[in-house]
Design a protein around this motif. Sequence first.
Motif, PDB file in Angstrom:
ATOM      1  N   UNK A 110      50.301  58.805  79.114  1.00 30.53           N
ATOM      2  CA  UNK A 110      50.580  57.487  78.548  1.00 30.53           C
ATOM      3  C   UNK A 110      49.341  57.011  77.781  1.00 30.53           C
ATOM      4  N   UNK A 111      49.476  56.853  76.484  1.00 30.36           N
ATOM      5  CA  UNK A 111      48.357  56.396  75.645  1.00 30.36           C
ATOM      6  C   UNK A 111      48.520  54.891  75.416  1.00 30.36           C
ATOM      7  N   UNK A 112      47.513  54.103  75.802  1.00 28.99           N
ATOM      8  CA  UNK A 112      47.624  52.653  75.615  1.00 28.99           C
ATOM      9  C   UNK A 112      47.391  52.260  74.152  1.00 28.99           C
ATOM     10  N   UNK A 145      27.632  48.103  73.173  1.00 31.92           N
ATOM     11  CA  UNK A 145      28.397  47.830  71.954  1.00 31.92           C
ATOM     12  C   UNK A 145      29.669  47.023  72.232  1.00 31.92           C
ATOM     13  N   UNK A 146      29.945  46.741  73.507  1.00 31.48           N
ATOM     14  CA  UNK A 146      31.167  46.023  73.845  1.00 31.48           C
ATOM     15  C   UNK A 146      32.410  46.876  73.699  1.00 31.48           C
ATOM     16  N   UNK A 147      32.226  48.190  73.768  1.00 29.90           N
ATOM     17  CA  UNK A 147      33.339  49.132  73.617  1.00 29.90           C
ATOM     18  C   UNK A 147      33.400  50.037  74.850  1.00 29.90           C
ATOM     19  N   UNK A 148      34.138  51.126  74.728  1.00 25.02           N
ATOM     20  CA  UNK A 148      34.163  52.116  75.804  1.00 25.02           C
ATOM     21  C   UNK A 148      34.259  53.510  75.201  1.00 25.02           C
ATOM     22  N   UNK A 149      34.066  54.511  76.037  1.00 21.85           N
ATOM     23  CA  UNK A 149      34.262  55.887  75.583  1.00 21.85           C
ATOM     24  C   UNK A 149      35.748  56.205  75.652  1.00 21.85           C
ATOM     25  N   UNK A 150      36.286  56.912  74.662  1.00 19.34           N
ATOM     26  CA  UNK A 150      37.710  57.243  74.728  1.00 19.34           C
ATOM     27  C   UNK A 150      38.012  58.197  75.872  1.00 19.34           C
ATOM     28  N   UNK A 151      39.210  58.107  76.406  1.00 20.11           N
ATOM     29  CA  UNK A 151      39.678  59.124  77.334  1.00 20.11           C
ATOM     30  C   UNK A 151      39.987  60.404  76.570  1.00 20.11           C
ATOM     31  N   UNK A 170      31.608  65.430  71.982  1.00 19.60           N
ATOM     32  CA  UNK A 170      31.744  64.000  72.236  1.00 19.60           C
ATOM     33  C   UNK A 170      32.142  63.733  73.686  1.00 19.60           C
ATOM     34  N   UNK A 171      31.279  62.978  74.347  1.00 17.92           N
ATOM     35  CA  UNK A 171      31.589  62.588  75.730  1.00 17.92           C
ATOM     36  C   UNK A 171      32.864  61.742  75.747  1.00 17.92           C
ATOM     37  N   UNK A 172      33.696  61.984  76.727  1.00 20.16           N
ATOM     38  CA  UNK A 172      34.828  61.098  76.983  1.00 20.16           C
ATOM     39  C   UNK A 172      34.616  60.449  78.351  1.00 20.16           C
ATOM     40  N   UNK A 173      35.436  59.445  78.653  1.00 20.37           N
ATOM     41  CA  UNK A 173      35.326  58.806  79.970  1.00 20.37           C
ATOM     42  C   UNK A 173      36.184  59.535  81.006  1.00 20.37           C
ATOM     43  N   UNK A 174      36.670  60.726  80.658  1.00 21.68           N
ATOM     44  CA  UNK A 174      37.562  61.475  81.556  1.00 21.68           C
ATOM     45  C   UNK A 174      36.769  62.414  82.455  1.00 21.68           C
ATOM     46  N   UNK A 180      34.800  66.550  74.204  1.00 23.66           N
ATOM     47  CA  UNK A 180      35.780  67.105  73.266  1.00 23.66           C
ATOM     48  C   UNK A 180      35.131  67.387  71.917  1.00 23.66           C
ATOM     49  N   UNK A 181      35.858  68.201  71.120  1.00 21.73           N
ATOM     50  CA  UNK A 181      35.381  68.554  69.789  1.00 21.73           C
ATOM     51  C   UNK A 181      34.679  69.897  69.787  1.00 21.73           C
ATOM     52  N   UNK A 182      33.578  69.970  69.067  1.00 22.72           N
ATOM     53  CA  UNK A 182      32.704  71.139  69.066  1.00 22.72           C
ATOM     54  C   UNK A 182      31.392  70.701  68.429  1.00 22.72           C
ATOM     55  N   UNK A 183      30.424  71.609  68.379  1.00 18.78           N
ATOM     56  CA  UNK A 183      29.105  71.221  67.872  1.00 18.78           C
ATOM     57  C   UNK A 183      28.648  72.145  66.760  1.00 18.78           C
TER      58      UNK A 183
END
Length: 419
Positions: A232-234, A321-327, A349-353, A383-386
Amino acid sequence: MARPANSPVPSGTVSGPRTTLKSPAEVRAAWRDAFRRVRAETEARAAHLSAEDQIVQSMADASPTKWHRAHVTWFFEQFLLVPHDPDYTVFDERFPFLFNSYYVAAGPRHARPQRGLITRPNGADVAGYREYVDAAVERLIANVPDTDAARVFGILEIGLHHEQQHQELLLTDILHAFAQNPTDPAYDVNWQPPRAPQGPSDFVNVPAGIMTIGHDGDGFCFDNEIPRHDQLIPEVRIARHLVTNAEWLEFMRAGGYATPSLWLSDGWAVVQSEGWHAPGYWRQQDDAWFLMTLGGLKAVDPAAPVMHVSYYEADAFARFAGKHLPGEAEWEVAVRAGLLADAFGIAWQWTCSAYLPYPGYRAAEGALGEYNGKFMVNQMVLRGSSLATPEGHTRASYRNFFCPPARWQFSGLRLAAFD
Ligand SMILES: [Fe+2]
């Protein structure tokens, strides 16, 4: 390990498109070529380094180049040749103990933090090991009976992707070693950072609702990318671009590293114990900031994405920044929708998962089942790659994972927002 080993032909850019392969001989030739390409890439990366460079181990988490070259070779010997070639003779009976990494079912092994003490076998011995195993693998590719080919090529494919993972580690580990050297040595004096895409630094809407994530069955994946399942994506927005060095400098100037309210408790403890006041490999000279790179010490480019930050730092920055890391599910849905400008080839990229099994995941039986599953606790997903990820080792469903304090990888972040 990876998906069930039932693929008859190589997948992805490791070996070329499946559709061009017709006869069994063409399939075998494609695997041989894929094997040669991956093995050659490891040697090409190591070729920048002297024999002395290749034995150093600068911390417990980082392995010597020589060990990487031998370990990936042991992987083919242990999991491909020994079980599937009745005529194969192990190159050296001492090597499995030295070059087994963490496979308990494959036998006892040397202590990881002491890999840098293994000056013998020397580099020439390891080169000989690689040549011996290369020849044996190519013989197996040519001669394996058709009835066993799918299984053998499935394990070969895992071995190729495993070696590609170590190609990235080879670079991150030697960069850590060089960063300890007061002369700031360059891995490659001609190395240039990847060019981050330009464009609006806005936030874009992630498609909301019940969305399917996980590997979609086209080509290779590791077992931690399946089963494919619904999430479920909010209603959430995600940054099109990675956080930049300029934004990170703002965080530093605002006292980010000295403000405990921005930090997780564990993160603040590491800030204190390690004396963190900037990303990894950053160094201040007079009023300017410099960064240790594969090209040596370079001035920090404000426009470039920040890297060498830990999960703790990424999380603190997001709070600042008043934000969050994406799941990780939000990230995957966004990248599949083509919303992210710089998802691949710059910084993980770090996620909050948390790194957890997908619903229905079961690790395979045997030693190869230890590849991913037993690490599914106390780590976070990237996620992603470097910039260090080899060609053919990138996909939307790829799940990298590291412990929250780790920052010797090329790790950065992008932000997400609910407002
Ligand atoms: Fe490995």
